[in-house]
Design a protein around this motif. Structure first.
Motif, PDB file in Angstrom:
ATOM      1  N   TRP A 188      42.374  65.146 -33.072  1.00  0.00           N
ATOM      2  CA  TRP A 188      42.327  63.689 -33.185  1.00  0.00           C
ATOM      3  C   TRP A 188      41.170  63.112 -32.381  1.00  0.00           C
ATOM      4  N   ALA A 189      40.975  63.591 -31.171  1.00  0.00           N
ATOM      5  CA  ALA A 189      39.907  63.073 -30.319  1.00  0.00           C
ATOM      6  C   ALA A 189      38.538  63.325 -30.940  1.00  0.00           C
ATOM      7  N   ILE A 190      38.389  64.464 -31.631  1.00  0.00           N
ATOM      8  CA  ILE A 190      37.115  64.770 -32.273  1.00  0.00           C
ATOM      9  C   ILE A 190      36.928  63.967 -33.558  1.00  0.00           C
ATOM     10  N   VAL A 191      37.947  63.991 -34.418  1.00  0.00           N
ATOM     11  CA  VAL A 191      37.820  63.359 -35.737  1.00  0.00           C
ATOM     12  C   VAL A 191      37.770  61.837 -35.648  1.00  0.00           C
ATOM     13  N   SER A 192      38.447  61.243 -34.678  1.00  0.00           N
ATOM     14  CA  SER A 192      38.484  59.780 -34.577  1.00  0.00           C
ATOM     15  C   SER A 192      37.269  59.208 -33.858  1.00  0.00           C
ATOM     16  N   ARG A 193      36.421  60.078 -33.304  1.00  0.00           N
ATOM     17  CA  ARG A 193      35.191  59.590 -32.684  1.00  0.00           C
ATOM     18  C   ARG A 193      34.250  59.037 -33.734  1.00  0.00           C
ATOM     19  N   ARG A 194      33.706  57.865 -33.495  1.00  0.00           N
ATOM     20  CA  ARG A 194      32.722  57.283 -34.400  1.00  0.00           C
ATOM     21  C   ARG A 194      31.869  56.301 -33.626  1.00  0.00           C
ATOM     22  N   SER A 195      30.792  55.865 -34.237  1.00  0.00           N
ATOM     23  CA  SER A 195      29.893  54.922 -33.580  1.00  0.00           C
ATOM     24  C   SER A 195      30.441  53.510 -33.736  1.00  0.00           C
ATOM     25  N   VAL A 196      30.821  52.921 -32.608  1.00  0.00           N
ATOM     26  CA  VAL A 196      31.361  51.562 -32.586  1.00  0.00           C
ATOM     27  C   VAL A 196      30.236  50.585 -32.285  1.00  0.00           C
ATOM     28  N   ARG A 197      30.182  49.497 -33.042  1.00  0.00           N
ATOM     29  CA  ARG A 197      29.067  48.561 -32.919  1.00  0.00           C
ATOM     30  C   ARG A 197      29.486  47.162 -32.491  1.00  0.00           C
ATOM     31  N   ALA A 198      30.668  47.057 -31.902  1.00  0.00           N
ATOM     32  CA  ALA A 198      31.119  45.785 -31.306  1.00  0.00           C
ATOM     33  C   ALA A 198      32.233  46.131 -30.323  1.00  0.00           C
ATOM     34  N   PHE A 199      32.068  45.657 -29.086  1.00  0.00           N
ATOM     35  CA  PHE A 199      33.014  46.001 -28.031  1.00  0.00           C
ATOM     36  C   PHE A 199      33.646  44.750 -27.427  1.00  0.00           C
ATOM     37  N   LEU A 200      34.832  44.935 -26.872  1.00  0.00           N
ATOM     38  CA  LEU A 200      35.516  43.877 -26.138  1.00  0.00           C
ATOM     39  C   LEU A 200      34.919  43.738 -24.740  1.00  0.00           C
ATOM     40  N   PRO A 201      35.060  42.578 -24.103  1.00  0.00           N
ATOM     41  CA  PRO A 201      34.546  42.403 -22.738  1.00  0.00           C
ATOM     42  C   PRO A 201      35.377  43.108 -21.670  1.00  0.00           C
ATOM     43  N   ARG A 202      36.432  43.770 -22.070  1.00  0.00           N
ATOM     44  CA  ARG A 202      37.302  44.475 -21.134  1.00  0.00           C
ATOM     45  C   ARG A 202      36.532  45.558 -20.368  1.00  0.00           C
ATOM     46  N   ASP A 203      36.662  45.563 -19.052  1.00  0.00           N
ATOM     47  CA  ASP A 203      35.848  46.423 -18.208  1.00  0.00           C
ATOM     48  C   ASP A 203      36.274  47.891 -18.284  1.00  0.00           C
ATOM     49  N   VAL A 204      35.328  48.738 -17.979  1.00  0.00           N
ATOM     50  CA  VAL A 204      35.567  50.167 -17.772  1.00  0.00           C
ATOM     51  C   VAL A 204      35.011  50.481 -16.390  1.00  0.00           C
ATOM     52  N   SER A 205      35.853  50.964 -15.496  1.00  0.00           N
ATOM     53  CA  SER A 205      35.452  51.153 -14.101  1.00  0.00           C
ATOM     54  C   SER A 205      34.555  52.373 -13.925  1.00  0.00           C
ATOM     55  N   ASN A 206      33.842  52.412 -12.803  1.00  0.00           N
ATOM     56  CA  ASN A 206      33.045  53.588 -12.478  1.00  0.00           C
ATOM     57  C   ASN A 206      33.920  54.824 -12.329  1.00  0.00           C
ATOM     58  N   GLU A 207      35.141  54.621 -11.869  1.00  0.00           N
ATOM     59  CA  GLU A 207      36.071  55.739 -11.736  1.00  0.00           C
ATOM     60  C   GLU A 207      36.409  56.330 -13.103  1.00  0.00           C
ATOM     61  N   GLN A 208      36.586  55.453 -14.099  1.00  0.00           N
ATOM     62  CA  GLN A 208      36.861  55.932 -15.447  1.00  0.00           C
ATOM     63  C   GLN A 208      35.670  56.701 -16.018  1.00  0.00           C
ATOM     64  N   VAL A 209      34.467  56.174 -15.772  1.00  0.00           N
ATOM     65  CA  VAL A 209      33.260  56.848 -16.245  1.00  0.00           C
ATOM     66  C   VAL A 209      33.128  58.217 -15.584  1.00  0.00           C
ATOM     67  N   ALA A 210      33.350  58.265 -14.273  1.00  0.00           N
ATOM     68  CA  ALA A 210      33.267  59.534 -13.548  1.00  0.00           C
ATOM     69  C   ALA A 210      34.299  60.531 -14.062  1.00  0.00           C
ATOM     70  N   ASP A 211      35.474  60.041 -14.430  1.00  0.00           N
ATOM     71  CA  ASP A 211      36.527  60.899 -14.955  1.00  0.00           C
ATOM     72  C   ASP A 211      36.102  61.525 -16.278  1.00  0.00           C
ATOM     73  N   ILE A 212      35.444  60.731 -17.122  1.00  0.00           N
ATOM     74  CA  ILE A 212      34.930  61.228 -18.399  1.00  0.00           C
ATOM     75  C   ILE A 212      33.863  62.294 -18.165  1.00  0.00           C
ATOM     76  N   LEU A 213      32.934  62.002 -17.263  1.00  0.00           N
ATOM     77  CA  LEU A 213      31.853  62.937 -16.986  1.00  0.00           C
ATOM     78  C   LEU A 213      32.353  64.205 -16.305  1.00  0.00           C
ATOM     79  N   ASP A 214      33.461  64.088 -15.570  1.00  0.00           N
ATOM     80  CA  ASP A 214      34.033  65.242 -14.895  1.00  0.00           C
ATOM     81  C   ASP A 214      34.537  66.273 -15.893  1.00  0.00           C
ATOM     82  N   VAL A 215      34.930  65.808 -17.085  1.00  0.00           N
ATOM     83  CA  VAL A 215      35.324  66.718 -18.160  1.00  0.00           C
ATOM     84  C   VAL A 215      34.095  67.202 -18.925  1.00  0.00           C
ATOM     85  N   ALA A 216      33.186  66.273 -19.242  1.00  0.00           N
ATOM     86  CA  ALA A 216      32.020  66.613 -20.066  1.00  0.00           C
ATOM     87  C   ALA A 216      31.105  67.623 -19.401  1.00  0.00           C
TER      88      ALA A 216
END
Length: 248
Positions: free
Chosen positions: A21-49
């Motif tokens: 699901w995580a692979i197949v549902s990935r797509r290029s999104v071209r409009a985002f909400l103003p809802r924030d994403v914290s540096n901690e969340q970004v670091a968590d993503i990069l920690d896996v990548a």
């Protein structure tokens, strides 16, 4: 996360479905909400990548995370040049991403996704002003709260771009698993000199691409675009050794 840790407490089917699901549902999104994403969340993503494969474990990636005033300053600097045809046309790419001469089926796929998007946005063929405005949304990260820029040391060769592709996919899938969306953007590379100057990136680093990261705004029509993918049998050849033993 330890790479040799035990798998999640899911049965085999649920684990497979979650990863798929995580692979197949990935797509290029071209409009985002103003809802924030914290540096901690970004670091968590990069920690896996960071566990993406790379030749001889070279790990050639470097990530620059921009938000707030820094992101807005880069967007404004790019827009100033992008809206000036003479200055924009004079810019040089850091590397060739697309082919110099397009052929089928690649040019057909490129055209289709472009016209499918413009069709949803009701941008008619020949409406260069609206096309330019839509393309310019790239440089505002499609209103995402976080922008990512990816660089590689210029001493590395083409193989490192293969490694980079695996890293980028890992970033996007890791984000998807956390309920976030992305848009990888080669559109930024044309403005690599602007970006490296604003961020103080040394000349030894080459910009690979940018990426928008955030929560998709599903009220926007452009996010209803779902691009087509070729079936497995169209791009796969199974080479089975069916030769019969010859006896003398």
């Amino acid at each position: 996360m330890h790479r040799l840790s035990h798998p999640p407490s899911l049965d085999d089917q649920d684990l497979r479905l979650a990863v798929d699901w995580a692979i197949v549902s990935r797509r290029s999104v071209r409009a985002f909400l103003p809802r924030d994403v914290s540096n901690e969340q970004v670091a968590d993503i990069l920690d896996v990548a960071r566990y993406a494969a790379s030749g001889m474990n070279t790990q050639p990636w470097h990530v620059h995370v921009v938000r707030g005033a820094v992101k807005d300053r880069i967007s404004a600097a790019i827009a100033e040049i992008d809206n000036d045809p003479e200055r924009s046309v004079a810019l040089k790419e850091p590397y060739e991403y697309y082919p110099v001469t397009w052929t089928s089926p690649f040019v057909d796929r490129r055209r289709k996704v472009g016209w499918d998007l413009y069709g949803l946005l009701e941008i008619e063929k020949g409406d260069k002003a609206r096309m330019h405005a839509q393309h310019g949304r790239n440089y505002r990260f499609f209103d995402a709260p976080v922008g990512l820029f990816f660089t590689v040391d210029r001493v590395m060769e083409q193989g490192s771009l293969i490694d980079y592709g695996m890293f980028l996919q890992s970033v996007m899938v890791s984000a998807r698993a956390r309920g976030l969306d992305t848009c990888p953007q080669v559109a930024f590379t044309k403005f690599h000199r602007v970006i490296v100057a604003e961020l103080g990136i040394p000349d030894s680093q080459m910009l690979v691409c940018g990426m928008s990261l955030g929560h998709a705004d599903m009220s926007r029509v452009e996010n209803t675009l779902v691009t087509e993918r070729e079936p497995v049998e169209r791009f796969t050849t199974f080479h089975d050794d069916t030769r019969k033993e010859v006896r003398s």
